[in-house]
Design a protein around this motif. Structure first.
Motif, PDB file in Angstrom:
ATOM      1  N   ARG A  71     -66.351 -26.650 -14.588  1.00  0.00           N
ATOM      2  CA  ARG A  71     -66.863 -27.571 -13.555  1.00  0.00           C
ATOM      3  C   ARG A  71     -68.210 -27.130 -12.998  1.00  0.00           C
ATOM      4  O   ARG A  71     -68.985 -27.970 -12.534  1.00  0.00           O
ATOM      5  CB  ARG A  71     -65.841 -27.699 -12.423  1.00  0.00           C
ATOM      6  CG  ARG A  71     -64.557 -28.419 -12.826  1.00  0.00           C
ATOM      7  CD  ARG A  71     -63.725 -28.719 -11.595  1.00  0.00           C
ATOM      8  NE  ARG A  71     -63.367 -27.502 -10.877  1.00  0.00           N
ATOM      9  CZ  ARG A  71     -62.250 -26.816 -11.057  1.00  0.00           C
ATOM     10  NH1 ARG A  71     -61.358 -27.240 -11.936  1.00  0.00           N
ATOM     11  NH2 ARG A  71     -61.997 -25.726 -10.360  1.00  0.00           N
ATOM     12  N   THR A  72     -68.507 -25.843 -13.017  1.00  0.00           N
ATOM     13  CA  THR A  72     -69.778 -25.365 -12.469  1.00  0.00           C
ATOM     14  C   THR A  72     -70.891 -25.322 -13.512  1.00  0.00           C
ATOM     15  O   THR A  72     -72.040 -25.065 -13.166  1.00  0.00           O
ATOM     16  CB  THR A  72     -69.607 -23.949 -11.873  1.00  0.00           C
ATOM     17  OG1 THR A  72     -69.101 -23.067 -12.893  1.00  0.00           O
ATOM     18  CG2 THR A  72     -68.644 -23.970 -10.694  1.00  0.00           C
ATOM     19  N   SER A  73     -70.557 -25.585 -14.775  1.00  0.00           N
ATOM     20  CA  SER A  73     -71.568 -25.551 -15.829  1.00  0.00           C
ATOM     21  C   SER A  73     -72.479 -26.768 -15.747  1.00  0.00           C
ATOM     22  O   SER A  73     -72.040 -27.867 -15.416  1.00  0.00           O
ATOM     23  CB  SER A  73     -70.903 -25.485 -17.202  1.00  0.00           C
ATOM     24  OG  SER A  73     -70.240 -26.699 -17.507  1.00  0.00           O
ATOM     25  N   TRP A  74     -73.754 -26.572 -16.068  1.00  0.00           N
ATOM     26  CA  TRP A  74     -74.696 -27.688 -16.022  1.00  0.00           C
ATOM     27  C   TRP A  74     -74.386 -28.699 -17.116  1.00  0.00           C
ATOM     28  O   TRP A  74     -74.645 -29.902 -16.952  1.00  0.00           O
ATOM     29  CB  TRP A  74     -76.127 -27.174 -16.171  1.00  0.00           C
ATOM     30  CG  TRP A  74     -76.493 -26.721 -17.556  1.00  0.00           C
ATOM     31  CD1 TRP A  74     -76.398 -25.479 -18.081  1.00  0.00           C
ATOM     32  CD2 TRP A  74     -77.011 -27.565 -18.604  1.00  0.00           C
ATOM     33  NE1 TRP A  74     -76.816 -25.472 -19.393  1.00  0.00           N
ATOM     34  CE2 TRP A  74     -77.208 -26.745 -19.740  1.00  0.00           C
ATOM     35  CE3 TRP A  74     -77.325 -28.917 -18.683  1.00  0.00           C
ATOM     36  CZ2 TRP A  74     -77.692 -27.243 -20.948  1.00  0.00           C
ATOM     37  CZ3 TRP A  74     -77.812 -29.418 -19.892  1.00  0.00           C
ATOM     38  CH2 TRP A  74     -77.996 -28.579 -21.002  1.00  0.00           C
ATOM     39  N   ARG A  75     -73.792 -28.246 -18.220  1.00  0.00           N
ATOM     40  CA  ARG A  75     -73.461 -29.169 -19.312  1.00  0.00           C
ATOM     41  C   ARG A  75     -72.429 -30.201 -18.861  1.00  0.00           C
ATOM     42  O   ARG A  75     -72.546 -31.390 -19.165  1.00  0.00           O
ATOM     43  CB  ARG A  75     -72.915 -28.395 -20.518  1.00  0.00           C
ATOM     44  CG  ARG A  75     -73.911 -27.415 -21.122  1.00  0.00           C
ATOM     45  CD  ARG A  75     -73.476 -26.950 -22.486  1.00  0.00           C
ATOM     46  NE  ARG A  75     -72.094 -26.455 -22.525  1.00  0.00           N
ATOM     47  CZ  ARG A  75     -71.503 -26.006 -23.617  1.00  0.00           C
ATOM     48  NH1 ARG A  75     -72.168 -25.986 -24.764  1.00  0.00           N
ATOM     49  NH2 ARG A  75     -70.262 -25.567 -23.571  1.00  0.00           N
ATOM     50  N   LYS A 102     -71.777 -31.073 -15.708  1.00  0.00           N
ATOM     51  CA  LYS A 102     -72.384 -31.914 -14.684  1.00  0.00           C
ATOM     52  C   LYS A 102     -73.302 -32.962 -15.312  1.00  0.00           C
ATOM     53  O   LYS A 102     -73.329 -34.127 -14.882  1.00  0.00           O
ATOM     54  CB  LYS A 102     -73.165 -31.052 -13.695  1.00  0.00           C
ATOM     55  CG  LYS A 102     -72.285 -30.145 -12.837  1.00  0.00           C
ATOM     56  CD  LYS A 102     -73.112 -29.249 -11.933  1.00  0.00           C
ATOM     57  CE  LYS A 102     -72.226 -28.334 -11.087  1.00  0.00           C
ATOM     58  NZ  LYS A 102     -73.033 -27.416 -10.248  1.00  0.00           N
ATOM     59  N   ALA A 103     -74.044 -32.564 -16.349  1.00  0.00           N
ATOM     60  CA  ALA A 103     -74.915 -33.506 -17.049  1.00  0.00           C
ATOM     61  C   ALA A 103     -74.091 -34.591 -17.740  1.00  0.00           C
ATOM     62  O   ALA A 103     -74.476 -35.774 -17.759  1.00  0.00           O
ATOM     63  CB  ALA A 103     -75.777 -32.771 -18.063  1.00  0.00           C
TER      64      ALA A 103
END
Length: 329
Positions: free
Chosen positions: A210-214, A216-217
């Motif tokens: 959940r904290t990964s930028w992937r 979120k993107a």
């Protein structure tokens, strides 16, 4: 129809004005060639990504959708040479018309995994509801729309305006918009429930995901794709309310912006920020956790509150991670 009472089936450049054609204009060759290229690239990307990340369900839906779009724009390119061509008209209305149904199915499949990534226990309904219910709705929409295209083809082959087929197709799209609206409502409601319970109640197994930028993107891309599909569907309702040969259906600029661009954006952002890439190595784990839930039509299997009395903790082999199994095993 055409000047001098010439049947549209007998029309050509010498006998009829282009405004009397099935399209009402001469489709732009550069514009349709560009969109054909875009959907060819998107189709190739989705096939490759489906194999790369083993996302069969999502990949199949997106690949079929892109292929249908390719056929639709190929039909429009044929219509550049002859806008009275029945095959070109048939290919366009069926390809461009049916493709978004498969795009919608692919989008529907994502919410189940998002729910599990945050915590299935937070959801009002169990995860498989999002898959089964909305994919069934999409099939119903397809079943309604497909005969509309067939009836339109028959009417056109007789030289008649395809009014009845357009209205049948319109009813299928209206149903699709209703289903998409309900899906959006459940997604928003789940987001509010996540906010209400707080981060401490979210599934700790997927904290890093959940904290990964992937990830979120991917969520942002899914939101853009859903918005694009919604805009396109609302436009399609307005377009078909006047039939395939109505005023809005003969506006190529509106078609370009509200149909072609919207679906092109959808196909490209879902490839660029593919769920297999967004979820990463957790995709397989979430898929296995999803499979542990019973089918939602079984007794006491629709709402999460009904499943909690049957929770069984199991350990995934080789993963050293666990999830809640809810099939009573």
């Amino acid at each position: 129809m055409s000047n001098n009472d010439v049947s549209i089936l007998d029309c050509n450049w010498d006998l009829c004005p282009v405004s009397a054609s099935w399209f009402g204009y001469r489709p732009s060759l550069p514009m349709n060639a560009i969109f054909l290229a875009i959907f060819t690239i998107a189709c190739t990307a989705h096939v490759f990504l489906a194999v790369r990340y083993k996302t069969q369900g999502f990949g199949i839906c997106m690949s079929i959708a892109c292929f249908l779009e390719m056929s639709g724009y190929a039909g429009r390119i044929l219509a550049y040479t002859n806008p009275w061509s029945l095959p070109a008209f048939f290919i366009q209305i069926n390809g461009v018309g049916l493709a978004p149904t498969f795009f919608a199915a692919g989008i529907y499949l994502c919410l189940t995994r998002i729910v599990i990534a945050y915590g299935a226990g937070i959801s009002r309904v169990q995860p498989k509801v999002y898959t089964y219910f909305f994919v069934i709705c999409d099939i119903v929409s397809l079943v309604i729309q497909a005969p509309g295209g067939a009836i339109s083809s028959v009417s056109a082959s007789q030289g008649k305006p395809p009014i009845l087929g357009a209205y049948i197709g319109l009813s299928g799209i209206c149903f699709q918009v209703l289903a998409l609206s309900i899906w959006l409502g459940l997604g928003v409601e789940f987001a509010f429930r996540c906010k209400k319970v707080g981060i401490g109640a979210w599934d700790p197994k997927y904290d890093m995901l959940r904290t990964s930028w992937r990830f979120k993107a991917f969520l942002v891309a899914l939101g853009i794709a859903t918005a694009a599909l919604y805009v396109r569907s609302v436009y399609r309702i307005a377009e078909l309310s006047g039939g395939y040969t109505g005023h809005l259906a003969k506006d190529e600029l509106a078609f370009c912006i509200l149909e072609a661009v919207m679906i092109a954006v959808l196909s490209l952002v879902t490839a660029a920020f593919h769920p297999g890439y967004g979820f990463g190595e957790d995709y397989a784990l979430i898929t296995e956790q999803k499979s542990s839930y019973p089918r939602p039509w079984k007794r006491h299997a629709f709402f999460m509150k009904d499943l909690k009395s049957e929770e069984v903790l199991i350990e995934l082999r080789g993963q050293h991670k666990s999830f809640v199994r809810t099939d009573g095993v």
